[in-house]
Design a protein around this motif. Sequence first.
Motif, PDB file in Angstrom:
ATOM      1  N   LEU A  18       0.832  -1.201   0.000  1.00 54.69           N
ATOM      2  CA  LEU A  18       0.000   0.000   0.000  1.00 54.69           C
ATOM      3  C   LEU A  18       0.873   1.259   0.000  1.00 54.69           C
ATOM      4  O   LEU A  18       0.586   2.220  -0.717  1.00 54.69           O
ATOM      5  CB  LEU A  18      -0.940  -0.019   1.211  1.00 54.69           C
ATOM      6  N   ALA A  19       1.935   1.241   0.770  1.00 58.96           N
ATOM      7  CA  ALA A  19       2.850   2.384   0.818  1.00 58.96           C
ATOM      8  C   ALA A  19       3.432   2.666  -0.564  1.00 58.96           C
ATOM      9  O   ALA A  19       3.533   3.824  -0.975  1.00 58.96           O
ATOM     10  CB  ALA A  19       3.974   2.124   1.829  1.00 58.96           C
ATOM     11  N   ASP A  20       3.796   1.613  -1.286  1.00 55.69           N
ATOM     12  CA  ASP A  20       4.337   1.797  -2.633  1.00 55.69           C
ATOM     13  C   ASP A  20       3.285   2.354  -3.590  1.00 55.69           C
ATOM     14  O   ASP A  20       3.617   3.087  -4.519  1.00 55.69           O
ATOM     15  CB  ASP A  20       4.885   0.479  -3.185  1.00 55.69           C
ATOM     16  N   GLU A  21       2.033   2.028  -3.359  1.00 58.63           N
ATOM     17  CA  GLU A  21       0.948   2.479  -4.239  1.00 58.63           C
ATOM     18  C   GLU A  21       0.497   3.905  -3.943  1.00 58.63           C
ATOM     19  O   GLU A  21       0.270   4.682  -4.868  1.00 58.63           O
ATOM     20  CB  GLU A  21      -0.256   1.542  -4.104  1.00 58.63           C
ATOM     21  N   VAL A  22       0.337   4.240  -2.658  1.00 60.80           N
ATOM     22  CA  VAL A  22      -0.276   5.533  -2.301  1.00 60.80           C
ATOM     23  C   VAL A  22       0.635   6.454  -1.514  1.00 60.80           C
ATOM     24  O   VAL A  22       0.274   7.595  -1.241  1.00 60.80           O
ATOM     25  CB  VAL A  22      -1.609   5.333  -1.523  1.00 60.80           C
ATOM     26  N   GLY A  23       1.793   5.976  -1.111  1.00 61.47           N
ATOM     27  CA  GLY A  23       2.705   6.765  -0.296  1.00 61.47           C
ATOM     28  C   GLY A  23       2.656   6.327   1.153  1.00 61.47           C
ATOM     29  O   GLY A  23       1.576   6.064   1.694  1.00 61.47           O
ATOM     30  N   PHE A  24       3.821   6.251   1.760  1.00 59.31           N
ATOM     31  CA  PHE A  24       3.926   5.780   3.143  1.00 59.31           C
ATOM     32  C   PHE A  24       3.104   6.626   4.105  1.00 59.31           C
ATOM     33  O   PHE A  24       2.492   6.114   5.036  1.00 59.31           O
ATOM     34  CB  PHE A  24       5.405   5.770   3.563  1.00 59.31           C
ATOM     35  N   HIS A  96      10.358   0.726  -5.062  1.00 54.65           N
ATOM     36  CA  HIS A  96       9.513   0.705  -3.866  1.00 54.65           C
ATOM     37  C   HIS A  96       9.530   2.063  -3.166  1.00 54.65           C
ATOM     38  O   HIS A  96      10.059   2.190  -2.052  1.00 54.65           O
ATOM     39  CB  HIS A  96       9.997  -0.377  -2.896  1.00 54.65           C
ATOM     40  N   PRO A  97       8.965   3.088  -3.785  1.00 53.96           N
ATOM     41  CA  PRO A  97       9.057   4.428  -3.195  1.00 53.96           C
ATOM     42  C   PRO A  97       8.429   4.542  -1.800  1.00 53.96           C
ATOM     43  O   PRO A  97       8.957   5.243  -0.942  1.00 53.96           O
ATOM     44  CB  PRO A  97       8.344   5.319  -4.207  1.00 53.96           C
ATOM     45  N   GLY A  98       7.339   3.836  -1.569  1.00 49.56           N
ATOM     46  CA  GLY A  98       6.719   3.886  -0.246  1.00 49.56           C
ATOM     47  C   GLY A  98       7.543   3.182   0.807  1.00 49.56           C
ATOM     48  O   GLY A  98       7.696   3.661   1.939  1.00 49.56           O
ATOM     49  N   ARG A  99       8.103   2.049   0.453  1.00 50.52           N
ATOM     50  CA  ARG A  99       8.960   1.326   1.388  1.00 50.52           C
ATOM     51  C   ARG A  99      10.244   2.115   1.636  1.00 50.52           C
ATOM     52  O   ARG A  99      10.752   2.132   2.755  1.00 50.52           O
ATOM     53  CB  ARG A  99       9.314  -0.057   0.833  1.00 50.52           C
TER      54      ARG A  99
END
Length: 189
Positions: A18-24, A96-99
């Motif tokens: 979810l973090a990768d999809e919408v931001g941490f 993996h921008p959110g991770r």
Amino acid sequence: MARAGLTTERLIRAGAELADEVGFEHVTISALARRFGVKVASLYSHVKSSQDLKTGIALLALEELADRVADALAGRAGKDALAAFAAAYRDYAREHPGRYAAARFRLDPETAAASAGVRHAQMTRAILRGYDIAEPDQTHAVRMLGSAFHGYVDLELSGGFSHTPVDTDESWSWMVDSLDTLLRNPTTP
């Protein structure tokens, strides 16, 4: 989806996705409950709070990143090790921008000391031993590398380099080459 399949590990992994999809910063227990089609209360037996969930995602991200960097460093030294370390770091952030954002989440000292963050510092210091840098300069160099890589990746991910026709890969290589030169020829102010 049935509640019976929920576990702490599964929720943390789903939170990382979810973090990768919408931001941490947008990962919440409510958003995770919606993802699983369950009530928020169903998750509290697995995660105590949003803080607990975010800590779990941060620990997962640090572990994944440390594993990726360790694989990239295997059998390398000097500039090759520095470039492999940098590339693994940047590639993980891009994939993996959110991770990646989660890996920067502030952990309490005890949790941080038990995390894979310690491996990151150890791997950075192992690279620096190849440059024959002693303390306290080694600590300065660890901080410099972390700042340079994180700063570049953060600016790149946020579109900070999109205003120029110069290829970001060329700039990245230039930066890594410059850091290598600096580490081989350190100067003390």
